[in-house]
Design an enzyme around this catalytic site. Structure first.
Site, PDB file in Angstrom:
ATOM      1  CE1 TYR A  51      -4.292  -1.009  -0.451  1.00 51.47           C
ATOM      2  CE2 TYR A  51      -3.434  -2.906   0.722  1.00 51.47           C
ATOM      3  CZ  TYR A  51      -4.410  -2.327  -0.074  1.00 51.47           C
ATOM      4  OH  TYR A  51      -5.491  -3.064  -0.496  1.00 51.47           O
ATOM      5  CG  HIS A  57      -4.830  -2.340   4.124  1.00 54.85           C
ATOM      6  ND1 HIS A  57      -5.654  -3.149   3.381  1.00 54.85           N
ATOM      7  CD2 HIS A  57      -5.115  -1.064   3.752  1.00 54.85           C
ATOM      8  CE1 HIS A  57      -6.398  -2.402   2.578  1.00 54.85           C
ATOM      9  NE2 HIS A  57      -6.098  -1.133   2.790  1.00 54.85           N
TER      10      HIS A  57
END
Length: 751
Positions: free
Chosen positions: A273, A428
Site C-alpha cells: 500500500y 490492512h
C-alpha cells in the site's frame, strides 16, 4: 502633476499584480511546467529513454483515439467493463494531455476536451454507484477511492489543456463536472476523505491538485488540512474493520504524511500500500513544489516523502518485488507505474541520487514530466550507479517508536530475511507479531501468505477482498510465528491490536559474517511474553550462510503453542516417522485453523527434528529442537474453501502442549542443488547437527550446534541488558563466557 504620477504608479502596481497573478496561473504547472516543457521540446530526439517513452505513450494514445470515446454508465465492481473502461479513460486523459504539451499536436487536446465534456454531460445526473459494498460509494466507480484516482489523473490532463480551452469551456467543466466531483469525494463523503489512510491520501491529492489547477484556495486548504467540521462519529468503521475516525485524529494531506510514515520512511500499512499511495503523495507534492514552493513540501517532516522512496526500494527482493507484509499482493514490484513516477520524482527533487538511476534503467521507462526528462538525461550521460540494497532496520510509527521491520541481507541478496515487529498497520494489518519470511536471490523459501484477493479479477468477488482475507490471511496461524491456544494475536481484533506494537531488543548488521535482530511482544497474549531473535550467519566449512531462529516464550500459565513454517517446495526427507490420515480434516474450527488440512502427524525421534525440501533445484533443511511430547504436523492450506480462493501451499508445524515458558530453536540451512538435465544431485544432505538450547533464563538464552559433526557453534543472546557497552559473564556447563554487547557468537573447530 503629483496626482498624475500617483495614478501612473498605481496603474503600474496593478499591472504588476496582474502579472504576478498570471504567473501563479501558469499552465501547465503540476507535473509539467512552462520552462520544463520548453526544455523537453528542445531535447526531443536527444534523450533515448525519454524518446522511447514518448513513442510508447504516443502509440498507446493514438490507438485509443482510433477506438473512439466511451464513457459507459457505471455498474461493475473492479475488473468489470465499466470499471476498467473508466480507469483506462483517466490514464489516457493524463497521457493525452502530456502529449499535447510535448508534441504540440491539437488532436490530443481535442481528445481530452471531448472526453471531459462527455463526462460533464453524464456526471450532472449521475447517482452513487449501484454497487453498495463500499463504506463510501463513488459515482464512476464502486468506491470513492477509485473516483479519487480518476480526479488525480484528470487534474493533470486539465492542467495541460487549460490554456487551450476557452474560458466558457473551462467554466462549464468546472461548474458541472470538476468542482462537483471534488465536493463529492470530500465534503459529501467525509468518512472517506477526512481520515488517515491511503484512501484519504488519494482523495486529498485529487482535491488539492484540482484546486491548484483552478487556483481555488478553499480546495487547496481542504486538501492539505481536511474538513474542519466533518460530522463523523467516533468509532465508525470501514469495510476492512479499520476505524474511520479516532479521538483527536487530524486529517488532510499533511496529516497523512505525519501519521503513517516513520522518520525512516516506512509506511505503516506495508510496502504494497505504500507503493499504491506513493503516486498521490509524490505527484501532489510535485505540484505543490511547482505552484506553492513556499510550502517546501519536500522538506516536510525531515524529507520523509523522499526518504520513503529509498525505504520502499529496500523493501523488495532481488527481483524487485515488494515483500508482502500485511495486505500485499505477491508479484507487485518497482516496475509498477507508481514506482516509475516515484523514482523519477525522488531523483529530481531529492538531490540527484545516482543510485536511483540504476532502478530507472531497469524500469526502462520514465514519466513524461520535468522529473522524467532529468532522469533520462542523467542516464544518457552515464551517471547511473548500482542501487546497493544492504541490511536495514526501518522503524514504524510517526515518531519511529512503534516497532519496525528488519531486513537482513547476506552477500548480494544471496539470502534475505524479513523480520516483522511492527505496529498493527492500520486496517490492512495482520495479526503476525514477530513473523518472518526468507528469500534466496529473490526466490521465496519461507513465505508470508500476503493477501487473499484477486485484484481486478471480476470473477473473484468483484476483484475485491475475499472473506478469506479475514478468516485466513490476517490470522496468526497463517504466518511464521507463535499462535497460543489456537487464538490469534490480540484475539484477532483490530481495536486491540491497533493500540500495541512490538519492541526492538537489538539490531546489528555491521559484521558481514553475522547479522542479527531481536524483538519482543508483550501484548499479543495476556500474561505471555514473546521474544524472537533471528540471525544470518556465515559458518566455516559450508558454502551458504545459515538462518538461526530462537523463539522464546515466557508464561506462568500452561498453554498450547503452535509454531508453523510455510515452506515453498517439495518435501525430500524427514528424520522422523509420520502417519497420513485416510480422510483429510481441518486442523481446527476457527481463527484460520479451519482453512488448514491436516495432512500428516508425527512424533520426534530425537531432540532434533529435520525436514528437507527442494525448491527450484535447491535443497533446504529445517533443523529444530523438539521435545518428546511435541507433535509434528504437516498441513496444507485450502480447507473450507469451496471457491478455491486460497493457494494450496504446504506447511510444517511444531505443536507444544501443556507448557508454560519454553524456547523453540531452529536453523534453516540452504545447501546443494539438483540438475534436471544431468539428473545429478549435489550436497543434498544437511550438515547441521546437535542443535541444542544449552542455557535459558530471563537474562540469557544460549544455543549450540555442530556443522559436519566438527565445528561447534555457540550463540548467546542477552534478553534484557543489550547495550553495546554492557559487559556480560555467563557460566554454561562449567565454562565461563565473557563478552560485551547484546550477543556472543563463537565457532570452535574440532581438531
Amino acid at each position: 502633476m503629483k496626482l498624475k504620477y500617483n495614478i501612473i504608479l498605481m496603474l503600474v502596481f496593478i499591472s504588476f499584480l496582474g502579472v504576478q497573478n498570471l504567473k501563479a496561473q501558469e499552465h501547465p504547472s503540476l507535473i509539467l511546467t512552462k520552462s520544463g516543457v520548453q526544455k523537453i521540446r528542445k531535447e526531443l530526439g536527444n534523450v533515448p529513454l525519454f524518446d522511447k517513452t514518448v513513442a510508447l505513450v504516443k502509440a498507446e494514445v493514438d490507438a485509443e483515439i482510433e477506438l473512439g470515446i466511451d464513457t459507459p454508465i457505471p455498474k461493475d465492481y473492479s475488473g468489470g467493463y465499466t470499471h476498467e473502461k473508466h480507469k483506462r479513460n483517466f490514464l489516457m486523459l493524463q497521457k493525452a494531455g502530456v502529449l499535447f504539451q510535448v508534441l504540440q499536436d491539437e488532436k490530443y487536446a481535442i481528445y481530452v476536451r471531448d472526453m471531459l465534456f462527455q463526462y460533464e454531460k453524464m456526471y450532472k445526473d449521475l447517482p452513487p454507484h449501484p454497487q453498495t459494498r463500499s463504506y463510501a460509494r463513488g459515482k464512476l466507480f464502486w468506491q470513492c477511492l477509485n473516483d479519487s484516482n480518476w480526479l488525480v489523473y484528470v487534474s493533470q490532463a486539465y492542467d495541460c489543456v487549460y490554456d487551450w480551452l476557452s474560458k466558457k469551456e473551462r467554466k462549464k467543466l468546472e461548474k458541472n463536472l470538476l468542482r462537483p466531483f471534488a465536493d463529492y469525494i470530500s465534503v459529501e463523503n467525509p468518512q472517506f476523505f477526512n481520515r488517515v489512510h491511503n484512501h484519504s491520501t488519494w482523495g486529498n491529492a485529487a482535491v488539492g491538485m484540482l484546486g491548484l489547477v483552478m487556483n481555488d484556495k478553499e480546495l487547496i486548504s481542504r486538501a492539505l488540512y481536511g474538513i474542519k467540521d466533518d460530522g463523523l462519529a467516533i468509532g465508525a468503521k470501514d469495510n476492512d474493520g479499520g476505524f474511520i475516525k479516532t479521538v483527536g485524529q487530524k486529517a488532510g494531506f499533511l496529516a497523512n504524511i505525519d501519521e503513517p510514515f516513520s522518520p525512516d520512511g516506512y509506511y505503516t500499512e506495508g510496502p504494497y500500500y505504500q507503493r499504491y499511495a506513493m503516486y498521490p503523495f509524490l505527484v501532489f507534492a510535485e505540484a505543490l513544489a511547482n505552484v506553492k514552493p513556499d510550502l517546501k513540501i519536500f522538506e516536510y517532516k525531515n524529507k520523509v516523502l523522499l526518504n520513503s522512496v529509498n525505504a520502499l526500494l529496500n523493501l523488495t527482493n532481488a527481483k524487485g518485488e515488494f515483500f508482502p507484509l500485511n495486505d500485499g499482493q505477491k508479484g507487485m514490484s518497482y516496475y509498477s507505474r507508481e514506482l516509475v513516477t516515484a523514482v523519477d520524482v525522488a531523483y529530481y527533487y531529492g538531490g540527484l541520487n545516482p543510485q536511483l538511476l540504476s532502478i530507472a534503467q531497469k524500469q526502462n521507462k520514465v514519466v513524461l514530466s520535468d522529473a522524467g526528462l532529468e532522469t533520462a538525461m542523467a542516464i544518457r550521460d552515464h551517471k547511473a550507479v548500482h542501487f546497493k540494497k544492504k541490511s536495514i532496520n526501518l522503524s514504524d510509527g510517526p515518531d519511529g517508536q512503534q516497532g519496525g521491520v528488519g531486513v537482513l541481507r547476506s552477500g548480494n541478496e544471496d539470502l534475505t530475511l524479513v523480520f516483522k515487529y511492527s505496529a498493527q498497520g492500520s486496517s490492512h494489518g495482520h495479526y503476525d507479531k514477530l513473523s518472518y519470511s526468507l528469500y534466496e536471490k529473490g526466490t521465496e523459501i519461507i513465505q508470508d501468505y500476503g493477501l487473499a484477493r484477486f485484484v481486478n479479477i471480476e470473477q473473484k468477488g468483484g476483484g475485491n477482498y475475499l472473506k478469506e482475507n479475514k478468516t485466513w490471511a490476517k490470522q496468526s496461524i497463517a504466518h511464521n510465528t507463535i499462535t497460543q491456544n489456537e487464538t490469534s494475536h490480540f484475539n484477532g481484533k483490530y481495536e486491540i491490536g491497533s493500540k500495541h506494537h512490538s519492541d526492538l531488543v537489538f539490531y546489528e548488521d555491521t559484521n558481514p559474517n553475522l547479522q542479527i535482530i531481536s524483538a519482543k511482544e508483550s501484548n499479543a497474549y495476556s500474561n505471555t511474553l514473546l521474544q524472537r531473535t533471528m540471525a544470518i550467519v556465515k559458518v566455516l566449512g559450508i558454502a551458504k550462510p545459515l538462518v538461526i531462529d530462537v523463539m522464546k516464550v515466557v508464561s506462568k500459565e500452561k498453554n498450547q503453542y503452535d509454531l508453523p513454517v510455510y515452506f515453498k517446495g517439495q518435501i525430500i526427507s524427514t528424520n522422523f516417522k509420520y502417519n497420513l490420515p485416510q480422510v483429510l480434516k481441518p486442523l481446527g474450527a476457527k481463527n484460520g485453523y479451519q482453512h488448514l488440512w491436516l495432512e500428516g502427524t508425527g512424533k520426534p525421534s530425537s531432540y532434533n527434528s529435520k525436514v528437507s525440501f527442494l525448491n527450484q533445484s535447491k535443497f533446504y533443511t529445517i533443523t529444530a529442537t523438539t521435545n518428546n511430547n511435541d507433535e509434528l504436523l504437516f498441513t496444507r492450506i485450502g480447507a473450507n474453501d469451496s471457491e478455491f480462493n486460497l493457494r494450496r501451499d504446504a506447511g510444517f508445524m511444531i505443536r507444544r502442549k501443556n507448557t508454560a515458558s519454553t524456547t523453540f530453536a531452529s536453523i534453516i540451512e540452504p545447501h546443494g542443488s539438483y540438475s534436471y538435465v544431468s539428473e545429478f544431485s549435489v550436497d543434498s544432505k544437511s550438515h547441521v547437527s546437535d542443535l541444542e538450547v544449552i542455557a535459558d533464563s530471563e537474562a540469557y538464552t544460549a544455543i549450540s550446534f555442530k556443522v559436519k559433526n566438527e565445528a561447534t557453534n555457540l550463540l548467546i543472546i542477552a534478553n534484557q541488558k543489550t547495550s553495546k557497552e554492557t559487559e556480560h559473564t555467563l557460566k554454561i556447563k562449567d565454562k565461563t563466557y565473557h563478552w560485551q554487547g547484546a550477543y556472543h557468537y563463537k565457532q570452535t573447530q574440532t581438531k
